[in-house]
Scaffold this motif. Structure first.
Motif, PDB file in Angstrom:
ATOM      1  N   SER A 160       0.830  -1.214   0.000  1.00 35.34           N
ATOM      2  CA  SER A 160       0.000   0.000   0.000  1.00 35.34           C
ATOM      3  C   SER A 160       0.859   1.256   0.000  1.00 35.34           C
ATOM      4  CB  SER A 160      -0.925   0.001   1.219  1.00 35.34           C
ATOM      5  OG  SER A 160      -1.858  -1.043   1.127  1.00 35.34           O
ATOM      6  N   ASP A 174       0.764  -2.803 -14.026  1.00 33.66           N
ATOM      7  CA  ASP A 174       0.294  -3.234 -12.712  1.00 33.66           C
ATOM      8  C   ASP A 174       1.523  -3.374 -11.830  1.00 33.66           C
ATOM      9  OD1 ASP A 174      -2.006  -4.064 -11.142  1.00 33.66           O
ATOM     10  OD2 ASP A 174      -1.076  -6.038 -11.115  1.00 33.66           O
ATOM     11  N   TYR A 175       1.631  -2.545 -10.810  1.00 35.41           N
ATOM     12  CA  TYR A 175       2.818  -2.527  -9.962  1.00 35.41           C
ATOM     13  C   TYR A 175       2.692  -3.562  -8.856  1.00 35.41           C
ATOM     14  CZ  TYR A 175       3.177   1.887 -12.411  1.00 35.41           C
ATOM     15  OH  TYR A 175       3.232   2.849 -13.392  1.00 35.41           O
ATOM     16  N   LYS A 176       3.741  -4.353  -8.658  1.00 39.03           N
ATOM     17  CA  LYS A 176       3.737  -5.422  -7.663  1.00 39.03           C
ATOM     18  C   LYS A 176       4.937  -5.301  -6.744  1.00 39.03           C
ATOM     19  CE  LYS A 176       0.084  -7.485  -9.164  1.00 39.03           C
ATOM     20  NZ  LYS A 176      -1.145  -7.239  -8.428  1.00 39.03           N
ATOM     21  N   THR A 177       4.730  -5.678  -5.481  1.00 37.97           N
ATOM     22  CA  THR A 177       5.827  -5.694  -4.516  1.00 37.97           C
ATOM     23  C   THR A 177       6.027  -7.096  -3.954  1.00 37.97           C
ATOM     24  OG1 THR A 177       4.349  -5.122  -2.690  1.00 37.97           O
ATOM     25  CG2 THR A 177       5.439  -3.297  -3.837  1.00 37.97           C
ATOM     26  N   ASP A 191      -3.691   0.363 -11.428  1.00 37.50           N
ATOM     27  CA  ASP A 191      -2.614   1.116 -10.789  1.00 37.50           C
ATOM     28  C   ASP A 191      -2.264   2.369 -11.570  1.00 37.50           C
ATOM     29  OD1 ASP A 191      -2.543  -0.961  -8.987  1.00 37.50           O
ATOM     30  OD2 ASP A 191      -0.762  -1.891  -9.854  1.00 37.50           O
ATOM     31  N   SER A 192      -2.318   2.255 -12.887  1.00 36.78           N
ATOM     32  CA  SER A 192      -1.879   3.364 -13.720  1.00 36.78           C
ATOM     33  C   SER A 192      -2.396   3.173 -15.136  1.00 36.78           C
ATOM     34  CB  SER A 192      -0.344   3.412 -13.729  1.00 36.78           C
ATOM     35  OG  SER A 192       0.142   4.511 -14.442  1.00 36.78           O
ATOM     36  N   GLU A 229       1.900   6.736  -6.856  1.00 34.40           N
ATOM     37  CA  GLU A 229       0.842   7.671  -7.266  1.00 34.40           C
ATOM     38  C   GLU A 229       1.283   9.115  -7.022  1.00 34.40           C
ATOM     39  OE1 GLU A 229      -3.844   8.694  -6.375  1.00 34.40           O
ATOM     40  OE2 GLU A 229      -2.770   7.386  -4.988  1.00 34.40           O
ATOM     41  N   HIS A 237       2.405   1.745  -3.501  1.00 33.99           N
ATOM     42  CA  HIS A 237       1.398   2.247  -4.436  1.00 33.99           C
ATOM     43  C   HIS A 237       1.110   3.721  -4.193  1.00 33.99           C
ATOM     44  CE1 HIS A 237      -0.409  -1.120  -6.829  1.00 33.99           C
ATOM     45  NE2 HIS A 237       0.495  -1.749  -6.097  1.00 33.99           N
ATOM     46  N   SER A 258      -3.489   7.727 -12.332  1.00 36.42           N
ATOM     47  CA  SER A 258      -2.970   6.722 -11.420  1.00 36.42           C
ATOM     48  C   SER A 258      -4.005   6.404 -10.344  1.00 36.42           C
ATOM     49  CB  SER A 258      -1.686   7.260 -10.787  1.00 36.42           C
ATOM     50  OG  SER A 258      -1.100   6.321  -9.937  1.00 36.42           O
ATOM     51  N   GLU A 259      -4.130   5.120 -10.000  1.00 41.41           N
ATOM     52  CA  GLU A 259      -5.030   4.673  -8.921  1.00 41.41           C
ATOM     53  C   GLU A 259      -6.434   5.257  -9.100  1.00 41.41           C
ATOM     54  OE1 GLU A 259      -4.089   2.319  -6.838  1.00 41.41           O
ATOM     55  OE2 GLU A 259      -1.951   2.379  -7.264  1.00 41.41           O
ATOM     56  N   TYR A 306      10.674   1.798  -9.984  1.00 38.81           N
ATOM     57  CA  TYR A 306       9.633   2.550 -10.691  1.00 38.81           C
ATOM     58  C   TYR A 306      10.262   3.670 -11.519  1.00 38.81           C
ATOM     59  CZ  TYR A 306       6.014   6.017 -11.487  1.00 38.81           C
ATOM     60  OH  TYR A 306       5.184   6.944 -12.078  1.00 38.81           O
TER      61      TYR A 306
END
Length: 120
Positions: free
Chosen positions: A33, A108-111, A95-96, A40, A36, A79-80, A65
């Motif tokens: 979170s 799609d951003y992943k962690t 996500d964007s 953003e 993200h 974004s978002e 990023y």
């Protein structure tokens, strides 16, 4: 007032197409979170995000990023944000959305682990 539309992740879960996230530690959810939110903020140019971006736990994700933006020449349009499809009855939050040259893309951003994104 009508019933809210289900989220894409809820639909995928209902039909058994999402992994079990119950094992994911709370610290990982919080990190995701935070990353993200920071992405953003960077995308929209919020200057107050820079102190938060210096958090060592987030630095590597935000560096990745920024490298993605630099190397791909990706330009964020938004974004978002929420998308709603009343006919197909779903809602989601990409996500964007942006451009790579003349091509519209939705990264799609992943962690976490990548195996969770197959159907998203």
């Amino acid at each position: 007032m009508s019933e809210p539309l289900p989220r894409v992740t809820e639909i995928l879960a209902d039909v058994g197409l999402t992994p079990d996230y119950s094992f994911v530690p709370e610290v990982a959810r919080i990190r995701g979170s935070a990353v993200h939110a920071a992405i953003e903020a960077i995308a929209y140019g919020y200057s107050e995000v820079e102190p938060a971006c210096s958090d060592p736990a987030l630095a590597a994700y935000l560096d990745a990023y920024r490298k993605f933006i630099h190397e791909s020449h990706y330009v964020t349009l938004r974004s978002e944000f929420e998308v709603v499809h009343p006919t197909w009855r779903y809602r989601g939050h990409p996500d964007s959305e942006g451009m790579m040259g003349t091509t519209r893309v939705i990264p799609d951003y992943k962690t976490g682990e990548l195996r969770a994104v197959d159907y998203q």
